[in-house]
Design a protein around this motif. Structure first.
Motif, PDB file in Angstrom:
ATOM      1  N   SER A  46      42.319  45.691  39.138  1.00 38.77           N
ATOM      2  CA  SER A  46      40.918  45.324  39.337  1.00 38.77           C
ATOM      3  C   SER A  46      39.989  46.317  38.663  1.00 38.77           C
ATOM      4  CB  SER A  46      40.608  45.254  40.839  1.00 38.77           C
ATOM      5  OG  SER A  46      41.436  44.325  41.493  1.00 38.77           O
ATOM      6  N   ILE A  47      40.281  47.606  38.815  1.00 45.19           N
ATOM      7  CA  ILE A  47      39.440  48.640  38.203  1.00 45.19           C
ATOM      8  C   ILE A  47      39.499  48.538  36.681  1.00 45.19           C
ATOM      9  CG2 ILE A  47      39.112  51.126  37.929  1.00 45.19           C
ATOM     10  CD1 ILE A  47      40.302  51.454  40.744  1.00 45.19           C
ATOM     11  N   ASP A  48      40.693  48.366  36.150  1.00 41.18           N
ATOM     12  CA  ASP A  48      40.847  48.291  34.693  1.00 41.18           C
ATOM     13  C   ASP A  48      40.076  47.109  34.119  1.00 41.18           C
ATOM     14  OD1 ASP A  48      42.450  50.502  34.772  1.00 41.18           O
ATOM     15  OD2 ASP A  48      44.348  49.422  34.564  1.00 41.18           O
ATOM     16  N   ALA A  49      40.153  45.963  34.784  1.00 43.62           N
ATOM     17  CA  ALA A  49      39.451  44.773  34.299  1.00 43.62           C
ATOM     18  C   ALA A  49      37.942  44.985  34.348  1.00 43.62           C
ATOM     19  CB  ALA A  49      39.844  43.555  35.133  1.00 43.62           C
ATOM     20  N   ALA A  50      37.450  45.584  35.430  1.00 41.86           N
ATOM     21  CA  ALA A  50      36.011  45.841  35.563  1.00 41.86           C
ATOM     22  C   ALA A  50      35.533  46.815  34.494  1.00 41.86           C
ATOM     23  CB  ALA A  50      35.701  46.381  36.955  1.00 41.86           C
ATOM     24  N   TYR A  51      36.332  47.853  34.236  1.00 46.86           N
ATOM     25  CA  TYR A  51      35.929  48.864  33.251  1.00 46.86           C
ATOM     26  C   TYR A  51      35.899  48.272  31.839  1.00 46.86           C
ATOM     27  CZ  TYR A  51      35.519  53.432  31.023  1.00 46.86           C
ATOM     28  OH  TYR A  51      35.070  54.502  30.286  1.00 46.86           O
ATOM     29  N   ARG A  52      36.881  47.446  31.522  1.00 47.32           N
ATOM     30  CA  ARG A  52      36.878  46.804  30.202  1.00 47.32           C
ATOM     31  C   ARG A  52      35.651  45.920  30.040  1.00 47.32           C
ATOM     32  NH1 ARG A  52      42.479  46.182  31.285  1.00 47.32           N
ATOM     33  NH2 ARG A  52      42.102  44.050  32.009  1.00 47.32           N
ATOM     34  N   GLN A  98      37.557  35.556  33.833  1.00 45.75           N
ATOM     35  CA  GLN A  98      38.698  36.347  34.267  1.00 45.75           C
ATOM     36  C   GLN A  98      38.582  36.521  35.773  1.00 45.75           C
ATOM     37  OE1 GLN A  98      39.137  40.273  32.557  1.00 45.75           O
ATOM     38  NE2 GLN A  98      41.090  40.625  33.581  1.00 45.75           N
ATOM     39  N   ILE A  99      39.577  36.035  36.504  1.00 36.72           N
ATOM     40  CA  ILE A  99      39.554  36.089  37.960  1.00 36.72           C
ATOM     41  C   ILE A  99      40.243  37.365  38.427  1.00 36.72           C
ATOM     42  CG2 ILE A  99      40.296  34.952  40.086  1.00 36.72           C
ATOM     43  CD1 ILE A  99      40.242  32.302  38.528  1.00 36.72           C
ATOM     44  N   ILE A 100      39.539  38.150  39.233  1.00 36.21           N
ATOM     45  CA  ILE A 100      40.088  39.381  39.794  1.00 36.21           C
ATOM     46  C   ILE A 100      40.335  39.143  41.273  1.00 36.21           C
ATOM     47  CG2 ILE A 100      39.769  41.855  40.073  1.00 36.21           C
ATOM     48  CD1 ILE A 100      39.816  40.865  37.170  1.00 36.21           C
ATOM     49  N   ASN A 101      41.618  38.972  41.629  1.00 34.81           N
ATOM     50  CA  ASN A 101      41.989  38.642  43.005  1.00 34.81           C
ATOM     51  C   ASN A 101      42.249  39.924  43.793  1.00 34.81           C
ATOM     52  OD1 ASN A 101      42.996  37.623  45.383  1.00 34.81           O
ATOM     53  ND2 ASN A 101      44.231  36.052  44.395  1.00 34.81           N
ATOM     54  N   MET A 102      41.324  40.281  44.700  1.00 34.90           N
ATOM     55  CA  MET A 102      41.446  41.485  45.523  1.00 34.90           C
ATOM     56  C   MET A 102      41.693  41.124  46.987  1.00 34.90           C
ATOM     57  SD  MET A 102      38.280  43.600  43.750  1.00 34.90           S
ATOM     58  CE  MET A 102      38.684  45.190  44.495  1.00 34.90           C
ATOM     59  N   VAL A 103      42.181  39.900  47.207  1.00 36.60           N
ATOM     60  CA  VAL A 103      42.369  39.392  48.568  1.00 36.60           C
ATOM     61  C   VAL A 103      43.290  40.281  49.383  1.00 36.60           C
ATOM     62  CG1 VAL A 103      43.315  37.474  49.917  1.00 36.60           C
ATOM     63  CG2 VAL A 103      41.853  37.004  47.941  1.00 36.60           C
ATOM     64  N   GLY A 104      44.307  40.859  48.760  1.00 42.69           N
ATOM     65  CA  GLY A 104      45.287  41.615  49.510  1.00 42.69           C
ATOM     66  C   GLY A 104      44.888  43.032  49.877  1.00 42.69           C
ATOM     67  N   LEU A 105      43.701  43.486  49.477  1.00 40.30           N
ATOM     68  CA  LEU A 105      43.304  44.869  49.757  1.00 40.30           C
ATOM     69  C   LEU A 105      42.686  45.004  51.138  1.00 40.30           C
ATOM     70  CD1 LEU A 105      41.748  45.878  46.318  1.00 40.30           C
ATOM     71  CD2 LEU A 105      44.012  46.406  47.206  1.00 40.30           C
ATOM     72  N   PRO A 106      42.908  46.134  51.817  1.00 40.30           N
ATOM     73  CA  PRO A 106      42.331  46.351  53.158  1.00 40.30           C
ATOM     74  C   PRO A 106      40.848  46.706  53.069  1.00 40.30           C
ATOM     75  CG  PRO A 106      43.527  48.293  52.451  1.00 40.30           C
ATOM     76  CD  PRO A 106      43.763  47.247  51.388  1.00 40.30           C
ATOM     77  N   ASP A 107      40.196  46.719  54.209  1.00 39.28           N
ATOM     78  CA  ASP A 107      38.779  47.068  54.296  1.00 39.28           C
ATOM     79  C   ASP A 107      38.649  48.590  54.279  1.00 39.28           C
ATOM     80  OD1 ASP A 107      36.136  47.476  54.914  1.00 39.28           O
ATOM     81  OD2 ASP A 107      36.087  46.081  56.605  1.00 39.28           O
ATOM     82  N   TYR A 108      38.118  49.133  53.160  1.00 38.30           N
ATOM     83  CA  TYR A 108      38.032  50.587  53.041  1.00 38.30           C
ATOM     84  C   TYR A 108      36.982  51.178  53.978  1.00 38.30           C
ATOM     85  CZ  TYR A 108      33.662  50.232  50.379  1.00 38.30           C
ATOM     86  OH  TYR A 108      32.358  49.979  50.003  1.00 38.30           O
TER      87      TYR A 108
END
Length: 462
Positions: free
Chosen positions: A106-112, A244-254
């Motif tokens: 997710s970070i790499d895609a956002a940075y690009r 470009q779809i960035i799927n972050m569904v599996g990440l916990p609530d920081y």
């Protein structure tokens, strides 16, 4: 929050200002401009720059600072200036291997995208997964290069549009809406959290459709299931030719304290962690035809791991090496920090059923969407011979979704052919424009000696 009309007025007028407003004279008189802050070029009459005033070098730093501050104000990112790539947490004790890969991807895609905005970026994820942080980081990164950007939550955007109908509004609706539709970069946070009235849905559709047809760079975040969004907007958001779809569904609530967050049950290839392309045995005691099928399957799976494209269907008897190649593909991508979702079909169905249990940490819809929209899905042991009608329907929905969206997928199927599949699956897997079916004709591998080459069956069984 200031008026959106104010932001947009400043946004449009800013680029027309070539000189600083009310420049302060420096303490020491500049030898170039004599303290005026402006200079002219020594060019002949007829030159386009003849007679024009330019900001002197002694004022350029102050002008650049003022320009940067002004851009931040009109971007509506002033209160999010701390949300950048440097402050985004990239590690966490509560993250498992797959979550770490999702986060890094997710970070790499956002940075690009931040370095070169092109097309659309669509962030999907639960509360506190980091979607807004990454979206704001993109905007703040563009501001570092003095590039214009507008950042708004969708409810705020609609409120501003409603206010523009007021007789006291400083900017009319048509002018405001046109500026939003054509912004060089528009970041819309929290789509789906607005009150979905007919008017709101229509305005958002008009906005999205305008930017979609013109391919204007756009970033969108949402907590919602796609089914909850206006279908006209959802269909544009999942167009792989633009988005470009960035799927972050599996990440916990920081935002939650460590140790209080539920662990999302994301499946990985951990139990097959020792399966690699390097230890896959091709030179077995088998026929040349079988050896060639192993070599071909190995070559194609390895290429898929590097650059996933379309579908790969590995067909062969149990123990021939299909799962080894599937796991090796997942392990190779994970090792490089690339996104992949590896799961056996029986385990997938078990985990979908668990969402019905009391106290489940997720819903069926969220878990199913997580699999459907995985950037790369590896589905091992595709066997529905003993599956219920419900299971067949869910797997059909999964296959159909990824088929229509042409999402990279690898499937292993036991048996000699596709003929024993239901027609709905057989037709999809046989589509040569999307799928490449690889038949592995080697028999079960038993660690060095094939079953057919050992008439006494003196082998070490697993």
């Amino acid at each position: 929050m200031g008026s959106l009309g104010d932001y947009l007025d400043k946004f449009n007028s800013f680029w027309d200002k070539a000189v600083p407003e009310n420049p302060e004279p420096p303490q020491d008189v500049c030898p170039y401009c004599g303290g005026l802050g402006l200079v002219t070029k020594n060019v002949p009459i007829g030159d386009p720059d003849f007679g024009k005033a330019f900001v002197c070098i002694c004022r350029q730093e102050a002008t650049a600072t003022r320009k940067s501050n002004h851009l931040r104000t009109i971007s509506n990112l002033e209160h999010h200036r701390h949300l950048n790539f440097d402050t985004f947490a990239t590690t966490g004790e509560s993250l498992n291997a797959m979550q770490t890969v999702i986060l890094r991807t997710s970070i790499d895609a956002a940075y690009r995208f931040a370095n070169e905005p092109d097309g659309w970026l669509f962030f999907l994820g639960g509360y506190g997964s980091g979607k807004t942080h990454l979206a704001a980081a993109i905007g703040n990164h563009r501001l570092l290069y003095n590039q214009p950007v507008i950042f708004l939550t969708v409810p705020d955007l609609l409120d501003h549009l409603r206010t523009s109908f007021s007789p006291n509004s400083e900017q009319g609706y048509d002018e405001m809406f046109d500026q939003l539709r054509n912004a060089p970069l528009l970041i819309l946070d929290d789509l789906g959290s607005e009150s979905q009235t007919s008017w709101a849905n229509e305005k958002l559709y008009q906005l999205f459709n305008h930017r979609y047809s013109r391919r204007l760079p756009t970033v969108v975040t949402t907590n919602c299931e796609l089914e909850q969004l206006d279908p006209r907007i959802a269909s544009r958001l999942v167009d792989r030719n633009l988005t470009q779809i960035i799927n972050m569904v599996g990440l916990p609530d920081y935002r939650q304290p460590p140790g209080t967050q539920p662990v999302t049950e994301i499946l990985t290839a951990n139990i097959y962690i020792n399966k690699t392309f390097e230890n896959f045995v091709i030179n077995r005691a088998v026929s040349s035809e079988a050896k060639e099928s192993l070599s071909k399957a190995h070559r194609i799976a390895k290429a898929f791991a590097v650059d996933p494209d379309k579908w790969i269907i590995l067909v062969g008897k149990n123990g021939c090496g299909k799962t080894h190649l599937a796991a090796a593909t997942a392990n190779a991508r994970s090792k490089k920090g690339e996104s992949v979702y590896f799961v056996t079909l029986p385990n997938l169905l078990d985990n979908l059923r668990k969402t019905f249990e009391t106290g489940s940490r997720t819903t069926l819809e969220k878990r199913f969407q997580e699999v459907c929209m995985a950037p790369v899905l590896i589905l091992d042991h595709f066997d529905l011979s003993a599956a219920s009608a419900w299971a067949r329907e869910k797997i059909f929905q999964l296959i159909e979704y990824r088929y229509v969206q042409t999402l990279p997928t690898m499937i292993t199927k036991p048996g000699d052919s596709l003929e024993d599949l239901d027609a709905v699956f057989r037709v999809r897997f046989s589509d040569t424009s999307l799928c490449e079916v690889i038949h592995i004709t080697a028999p079960e591998y038993k660690g060095g000696v094939s079953q057919t080459s050992n008439p006494h069956n003196k082998v070490n069984r697993r």
